[in-house]
Design an enzyme around this catalytic site. Structure first.
Site, PDB file in Angstrom:
ATOM      1  NE  ARG A 106      -3.556   0.186   2.269  1.00 12.47           N
ATOM      2  CZ  ARG A 106      -4.899  -0.012   2.420  1.00 12.47           C
ATOM      3  NH1 ARG A 106      -5.741  -0.883   1.970  1.00 12.47           N
ATOM      4  NH2 ARG A 106      -5.536   1.343   2.150  1.00 12.47           N
ATOM      5  N   GLY A 135      -4.595   9.377   3.519  1.00 12.25           N
ATOM      6  CA  GLY A 135      -5.539  10.414   3.382  1.00 12.25           C
ATOM      7  C   GLY A 135      -4.707  11.671   2.780  1.00 12.25           C
TER       8      GLY A 135
END
Length: 605
Positions: A27, A102
């Site tokens: 990720r 984010g």
């Protein structure tokens, strides 16, 4: 697009967090960090490192003990990869530690205000803003400190927060970026992906947007960012830890390519209805009368999911005779599209968390549209937001580039197309024909994979190419698009996909011996048209690799794939090109599972 993992309990936390980061490295992998504490220790201890998780592990001292900690592996958005920009971020008094996935949209504005108040920033990240906001809160409880800070920020986040004055807890929150709790025996876990949890627990709770949680060693509670308690029932993860191992393969990509026959068998299992030559798709929540009222299908996805949607749109038009098209969700959500009540919208995402797709779904729902989700991850955000949908059951896909999930998604679209077709005008005979074709797919995939050595030799010949052209016509064009993307992603060779019918309208100017062309040539009613396109290329001294159902005289090399039904052929024709991309990258020495500049789950804009 980064990885979060946290733990609170009685075990030595550092090895647990490092193991979790290794499982989440797909990720994000440009830097990593870890912070720990315990009820008996004084304050927070942190180690950060630019590079991979192994670089962080090498910096962790031998006596780095604690029972509570959070860790992060990063994919840079704000600030270049560096030790300083790596997460976690500490407040100036070293009391607050934050890891964040984010993007905080108003970070620059908040940073200016904090600097005006005398705060000195160490990093270029947006996350450090959040750390200082929490630290400066005058609230007595950690939960309220975090809540007050979140009220000031705009954007997306999945966060985990520790505070030296509250060593008995971790506070987490979600808005647009996944946060998953793992429920253990007198220990609790948190992560951005269940991959980090399954070695220790299969009982999970997935937070919703606008939800927070407090984790203690023997308890957890969930509540909204406004403070209202919520009810969270743990669910059981379908996959075990072994599903995330390489299983004897050198890379996850190689493993996942070779898992496709079994994966396709799973997506078909229990869904075929031989009696009526159709399929059972109860999760659609779409009755026959509602299905017959659909006047158009719009498919939304990004990257590989968008290409799967292109194949799906063609199958829906061919089998159900409903106008259908696919569009990048990243474009759709910004163009103020007209939302038609008679249109069925289908959102496609491997992770079920792709932010552009999720934002499109939320906008569609706001406008009253019916939205189905086609995702791989059970309980993911898109699965929860949609009115219904299908899980593709590909199993965990760890390699950044998608292979088996792409294939299973195209099969899922075949099932959807068959279902819609049989509620309308698709005959029993054609329904039976498609079902027989679907049942052949696993064996035919295995047959294709047996050609790996021959494909490897071809890939080694193409490894020195500076650019490649992929062409296909109608059914073959989405296959060319996806094959082009695979080569770019994993080998870094420039590649372009173009409709074969458009060659004479410009791209023929590129043809020369140094530019290899990969032609998708299914044995269908356009076979002679595709052969004519290859003739145009050969007349200009171009080199051609054909993917076809029979040897092609005009091609320099042909990869022969088994013939299925015309509508299903695209599902098979992309698989040898996955191997071509893989072995090209291998010949070039690329980091196949973790290509540069990319991450697996794109949860930011």
């Amino acid at each position: 697009m980064c990885g979060i993992v946290g733990y609170i309990g009685k075990r030595d936390v550092a090895p647990l967090l490092l193991e979790g980061l290794q499982r989440l490295e797909y990720r994000g992998y440009d830097s990593a960090g870890i912070v720990i504490t315990s009820p008996k220790s004084a304050g927070l201890r942190m180690v950060k490192a630019k590079g991979r998780v192994r670089d962080l592990e090498a910096k962790v001292p031998a006596r780095f003990k604690g029972t509570t900690g959070i860790a992060h592996t990063r994919w840079a958005t704000h600030g270049a990869p560096s030790d300083v920009n790596a997460h976690p971020h500490l407040s100036a008094d070293n009391k607050v530690a934050v890891v964040h996935n984010g993007i905080i949209d108003n970070a620059a504005e908040l940073r200016k205000k904090l600097e005006a108040d005398g705060v000195e920033f160490l990093s270029e990240t947006d996350t450090e803003v959040l750390t200082h906001l929490i630290a400066r809160s005058q609230a007595e409880k950690l939960e309220e400190k975090v809540r007050q800070a979140l009220r000031l920020v705009e954007g997306t986040y999945g966060i985990a927060v520790m505070h030296a004055d509250f060593p008995d807890r971790i506070v987490v929150a979600r808005n647009g970026s996944p946060v998953v709790l793992g429920i253990g025996e007198k220990e609790m876990f948190v992560a951005s992906d269940v991959a980090a949890l399954v070695a220790h627990t299969r009982q999970i709770v997935t937070l919703d947007d606008g939800e927070m949680a407090t984790l203690k060693a023997d308890d957890f509670r969930t509540y909204t960012t406004e403070g209202t308690r919520t009810t969270a029932e743990p669910t059981t993860v379908e996959w075990e830890a072994e599903s995330y191992d390489m299983g004897g393969h050198d890379t996850y990509m190689h493993k996942e390519i070779h898992e496709q026959a079994d994966a396709v068998d799973r997506v078909l299992r229990g869904r075929i209805d031989d009696r009526f030559s159709t399929v059972h798709l109860g999760g659609l929540n779409l009755g026959a009368r509602e299905a017959r009222q659909i006047r158009r299908v719009k498919i939304l996805g990004c990257g590989t999911s968008y290409h799967a949607g292109m194949i799906g749109a063609q199958m829906i038009e061919e089998l159900a005779r409903i106008p259908a098209d696919a569009e990048p969700a990243s474009e759709f959500r910004y163009r103020n599209a007209v939302v038609d009540p008679d249109t069925l919208y289908v959102a496609v995402s491997q992770s079920g968390e792709t932010y552009d797709v999720l934002a499109a779904v939320q906008e569609l729902k706001r406008k009253g549209a019916r939205v189905l989700g086609i995702v791989n991850v059970v309980g993911s955000a898109i699965a929860r937001e949609a009115d219904g949908g299908m899980y593709v059951h590909a199993g965990p896909e760890v390699c950044v580039v998608s292979t088996k999930c792409f294939t299973n998604t195209t099969v899922a679209f075949a099932l959807l197309a068959l279902h819609l077709g049989r509620t309308r005008d698709l005959s029993v005979r054609d329904g039976k024909r498609i079902i027989e074709g679907l049942r052949k797919l696993p064996e035919q995939i295995s047959e294709i994979l047996k050609q790996e050595e021959e494909i490897k030799k071809l890939a080694e010949q193409f490894a020195d190419a500076r650019s490649m052209l992929f062409i296909g016509r109608v059914r073959g064009y989405p296959v060319a698009r996806e094959a082009s993307l695979k080569l770019k992603e994993v080998s870094y060779i420039h590649a372009e996909a173009y409709p074969a019918s458009e060659l004479k309208h410009g791209p023929l100017a590129l043809i020369e011996p140094a530019l290899p062309t990969v032609a998708i040539v299914p044995d269908d009613d356009l076979l002679e048209k595709n052969r004519a396109a290859m003739e145009e290329i050969k007349a200009r001294s171009g080199k051609i690799l054909a993917v076809a159902h029979q040897e092609q005289e005009k091609a320099d090399h042909t990869i022969v794939v088994p013939k299925n039904e015309d509508e299903l052929d695209p599902i098979l024709m992309g698989i040898p090109l996955q191997l071509l991309a893989y072995h090209t990258a291998l010949a070039l020495g690329r980091d196949i599972d973790k290509p540069r500049n990319l991450a697996k789950s794109v949860t930011v804009e």
